[in-house]
Every structure is written in C-alpha cells, then in structure tokens.
Design an enzyme around this catalytic site. Structure first.
Site, PDB file in Angstrom:
ATOM      1  N   HIS A   1       0.815  -1.223   0.000  1.00  0.00           N
ATOM      2  CA  HIS A   1       0.000   0.000   0.000  1.00  0.00           C
ATOM      3  C   HIS A   1       0.840   1.261   0.000  1.00  0.00           C
ATOM      4  O   HIS A   1       0.418   2.289  -0.525  1.00  0.00           O
ATOM      5  CB  HIS A   1      -1.004  -0.007   1.172  1.00  0.00           C
ATOM      6  CG  HIS A   1      -0.398   0.246   2.524  1.00  0.00           C
ATOM      7  ND1 HIS A   1       0.201  -0.742   3.273  1.00  0.00           N
ATOM      8  CD2 HIS A   1      -0.305   1.372   3.264  1.00  0.00           C
ATOM      9  CE1 HIS A   1       0.631  -0.227   4.416  1.00  0.00           C
ATOM     10  NE2 HIS A   1       0.334   1.057   4.432  1.00  0.00           N
ATOM     11  N   ASP A   2       2.044   1.193   0.566  1.00  0.00           N
ATOM     12  CA  ASP A   2       2.859   2.409   0.646  1.00  0.00           C
ATOM     13  C   ASP A   2       4.004   2.431  -0.358  1.00  0.00           C
ATOM     14  O   ASP A   2       4.926   3.231  -0.206  1.00  0.00           O
ATOM     15  CB  ASP A   2       3.425   2.546   2.078  1.00  0.00           C
ATOM     16  CG  ASP A   2       2.460   3.294   2.991  1.00  0.00           C
ATOM     17  OD1 ASP A   2       1.515   3.939   2.474  1.00  0.00           O
ATOM     18  OD2 ASP A   2       2.648   3.236   4.216  1.00  0.00           O
TER      19      ASP A   2
ATOM     20  N   LYS B   1       5.447   5.633  -1.762  1.00  0.00           N
ATOM     21  CA  LYS B   1       6.305   6.537  -0.975  1.00  0.00           C
ATOM     22  C   LYS B   1       7.764   6.434  -1.380  1.00  0.00           C
ATOM     23  O   LYS B   1       8.584   7.254  -0.989  1.00  0.00           O
ATOM     24  CB  LYS B   1       6.173   6.199   0.520  1.00  0.00           C
ATOM     25  CG  LYS B   1       4.834   6.574   1.101  1.00  0.00           C
ATOM     26  CD  LYS B   1       4.810   6.268   2.596  1.00  0.00           C
ATOM     27  CE  LYS B   1       3.473   6.675   3.200  1.00  0.00           C
ATOM     28  NZ  LYS B   1       3.384   6.310   4.622  1.00  0.00           N
TER      29      LYS B   1
ATOM     30  N   HIS C   1       0.869   9.679  -3.158  1.00  0.00           N
ATOM     31  CA  HIS C   1       1.525   8.368  -3.052  1.00  0.00           C
ATOM     32  C   HIS C   1       0.618   7.178  -3.383  1.00  0.00           C
ATOM     33  O   HIS C   1       1.112   6.188  -3.940  1.00  0.00           O
ATOM     34  CB  HIS C   1       2.241   8.194  -1.701  1.00  0.00           C
ATOM     35  CG  HIS C   1       1.387   7.812  -0.553  1.00  0.00           C
ATOM     36  ND1 HIS C   1       0.751   8.728   0.236  1.00  0.00           N
ATOM     37  CD2 HIS C   1       1.042   6.594  -0.050  1.00  0.00           C
ATOM     38  CE1 HIS C   1       0.058   8.101   1.167  1.00  0.00           C
ATOM     39  NE2 HIS C   1       0.214   6.802   1.017  1.00  0.00           N
TER      40      HIS C   1
ATOM     41  N   HIS D   1      -6.284   3.182  -0.802  1.00  0.00           N
ATOM     42  CA  HIS D   1      -6.134   2.949   0.640  1.00  0.00           C
ATOM     43  C   HIS D   1      -6.289   4.209   1.497  1.00  0.00           C
ATOM     44  O   HIS D   1      -6.366   4.116   2.715  1.00  0.00           O
ATOM     45  CB  HIS D   1      -4.836   2.189   0.963  1.00  0.00           C
ATOM     46  CG  HIS D   1      -3.582   3.005   0.970  1.00  0.00           C
ATOM     47  ND1 HIS D   1      -2.853   3.280  -0.162  1.00  0.00           N
ATOM     48  CD2 HIS D   1      -2.914   3.610   1.985  1.00  0.00           C
ATOM     49  CE1 HIS D   1      -1.790   3.991   0.160  1.00  0.00           C
ATOM     50  NE2 HIS D   1      -1.812   4.218   1.448  1.00  0.00           N
ATOM     51  N   HIS D   2      -6.344   5.381   0.879  1.00  0.00           N
ATOM     52  CA  HIS D   2      -6.647   6.602   1.645  1.00  0.00           C
ATOM     53  C   HIS D   2      -8.015   7.173   1.297  1.00  0.00           C
ATOM     54  O   HIS D   2      -8.319   8.320   1.650  1.00  0.00           O
ATOM     55  CB  HIS D   2      -5.568   7.673   1.432  1.00  0.00           C
ATOM     56  CG  HIS D   2      -4.345   7.431   2.263  1.00  0.00           C
ATOM     57  ND1 HIS D   2      -4.323   7.605   3.639  1.00  0.00           N
ATOM     58  CD2 HIS D   2      -3.108   6.995   1.921  1.00  0.00           C
ATOM     59  CE1 HIS D   2      -3.125   7.296   4.102  1.00  0.00           C
ATOM     60  NE2 HIS D   2      -2.360   6.914   3.074  1.00  0.00           N
TER      61      HIS D   2
ATOM     62  N   ASP E   1      -3.954  -0.037   8.733  1.00  0.00           N
ATOM     63  CA  ASP E   1      -2.906   0.973   8.564  1.00  0.00           C
ATOM     64  C   ASP E   1      -3.023   2.043   9.650  1.00  0.00           C
ATOM     65  O   ASP E   1      -2.033   2.417  10.288  1.00  0.00           O
ATOM     66  CB  ASP E   1      -3.063   1.602   7.164  1.00  0.00           C
ATOM     67  CG  ASP E   1      -1.946   2.550   6.808  1.00  0.00           C
ATOM     68  OD1 ASP E   1      -0.833   2.430   7.375  1.00  0.00           O
ATOM     69  OD2 ASP E   1      -2.163   3.422   5.933  1.00  0.00           O
TER      70      ASP E   1
HETATM   71 FE   LIG Z   1      -0.525   5.515   2.731  1.00  0.00          FE
END
Ligand SMILES: [Fe+2]
Length: 262
Positions: free
Chosen positions: A84-85, A88, A114, A139-140, A168
């Site tokens: 998910h990240d 970044k 991101h 996811h956000h 998260d």
């Molecule tokens: Fe995130």
C-alpha cells in the site's frame, strides 16, 4: 484391433496433467518471487516501512479472516497491505517522508500523490493481480467520500482497501514513526471507533472492535513490539522490532522457519 489406444491416451493425459501441474507451480513461484523482490526493494529502501507494511498485513489478515474472506480474498488483502505504501518510494516523496518536521501545504499535496504513484508502480502486475493496483490506489479513500485520490464512497472503495485502511491507521497510532509518537491500544481503539462511518467501513469497524478480533490484534501487536520493548517503544521507536512474516514464498520455508499465528 490392438488394445493399446486407451493406455496411450491415458499416458498422454497423465503426462499433460504432470506438465500442467509443473507449469502452474512454476507460475506460482514466479509470482511469489516477483512480490518478494518488490518487498525486498521496500526493505532495502526503508526498513521501517518494510516492518510497517508487514504489521499492517498481519492486522489486515486477522480482520479479513473475521470478515469471512476465503483464501483467495485473504491473499488479495495481504498483497494490498504489503504494497500500500510503495508509492512513498518515489524520488519526489522520499525526502518528505524522511523529514520529521511538520508538512508544508505543498508537501502535504505531494504526499497525497503516493496512492496513485503506488498504483502506477504496480500497474504491470494488473494482469495477474487485478485487485492490487486498485486497492493500493484506494487505501486513503474514506467511507464518507472525503478521502483521496478519487473521493470514492462506501462500497465503491475496494474491500481490500477498506480493510487495509483500518489496519494501517491502527499501526500508525500504536507504533511510533518518525513523525509521530506511539499511542496506547485504548487510544487506537477510540480513534478507530471515532472513524466509524466517516473514515472507515462501519461493519468492518464493528468487527475490528469485537472482543475476539481485538484480542488477536492485540496479541499480534505485542509480538511486534517484542516482550522487552513494551515500555521502550514509546521513547525509542527507531529500534528494530520483529516484523511479522509473509504468507507466500517463492521457495518452500525451511522447517525451522516460524509459522505466523494467523
Ligand atoms: Fe498511505
């Protein structure tokens, strides 16, 4: 007429089945190897993020199991949680994420890219894992439609992303990161409860906060903090903490490898 035909057909069919099995096994190993390689790249770039995504995957799997997902669904949730990240890692964001000072409005806007950047990184895998890039991109997103990048609302947000969003947030609250202190389990529980129906899927929140699920989550969290680190973690979150293992491997685990309690 000779009677060899059925035997030959049988032998050919069995040969085909063996070949098919070999090809399927190879394809499964290759896809697991691809995912492990990506995870290694995350670890190499930033081991804290590598540990974070593993913890999120463990919490997300606990919640996914409680939600009744089958094995396929659980693998899907695990993949979205682990990657998910990944956005970044983009060069434009690395410095921002490594800077502990407060974000400027411009940096905040950059950070908000991101999920989409992550989806772009993962796009080549869409033919094999159609849920992955979509889940990472979402996811956000928030249940009430006020999230980003697309303002998706309620069940238009992929299930994987709704599960990962809770996991998260829970990890972000309970584990110290460069830009925030760790808070207690009850503070995390309260934050998740407050996000019910606004930030998070209300049904998933109810499940997450149920006695059975929360006690499993708490055990997983304690394991990740380590027995001697419970009190240390608040003042020294930069120390290495044991990261939960992943459920897929490109080669079989050695007998000595611990099996995660999932
Ligand atoms: Fe995130």
């Amino acid at each position: 007429m000779r009677e060899v035909l059925p035997i030959s057909v049988g032998a050919a069919a069995s040969g085909l089945a063996v070949r098919e099995h070999t090809l399927r096994t190879r394809a499964e190993r290759l896809s697991a190897a691809t995912l492990e390689t990506l995870l290694n790249a995350i670890d190499a770039n930033d081991s804290d993020t590598g540990a974070h995504v593993r913890r999120v995957a463990e919490y997300a799997l606990i919640l996914g199991k409680a939600a009744g997902l089958d094995e396929r669904g659980l693998h899907s949730v695990e993949r979205v949680a682990l990657f998910h990240d990944i956005g970044k890692l983009h060069g434009a964001l690395t410095d921002i994420f490594h800077d502990p000072s407060k974000l400027t409005p411009e940096e905040r806007r950059a950070v908000m890219t991101h999920p989409q950047r992550g989806a772009e990184v993962l796009a080549p895998l869409s033919a094999f894992y159609p849920e992955l890039a979509k889940g990472v991109a979402a996811h956000h997103e928030r249940w009430d439609g006020s999230g980003y990048p697309h303002g998706l609302k309620a069940k238009r947000i992929p299930l994987e992303a709704r599960i990962v969003s809770i996991a998260d947030s829970f990890d972000a609250i309970t584990h110290r990161r460069r830009y925030s202190h760790a808070r207690t389990l009850s503070e995390a529980v309260e934050a998740i409860r407050q996000g019910r129906g606004t930030q998070f899927d209300p049904d998933l929140v109810d499940l997450f906060l149920s006695q059975a699920v929360l006690s499993r989550i708490e055990r997983a969290m304690r394991r990740a903090l380590g027995p001697k680190r419970k009190s240390e973690n608040r003042r020294d979150g930069d120390r290495r903490t044991p990261a939960p293992d992943i459920t897929f491997r490109w080669r079989p685990r050695s007998p000595a490898s611990p099996t995660p309690d999932r």
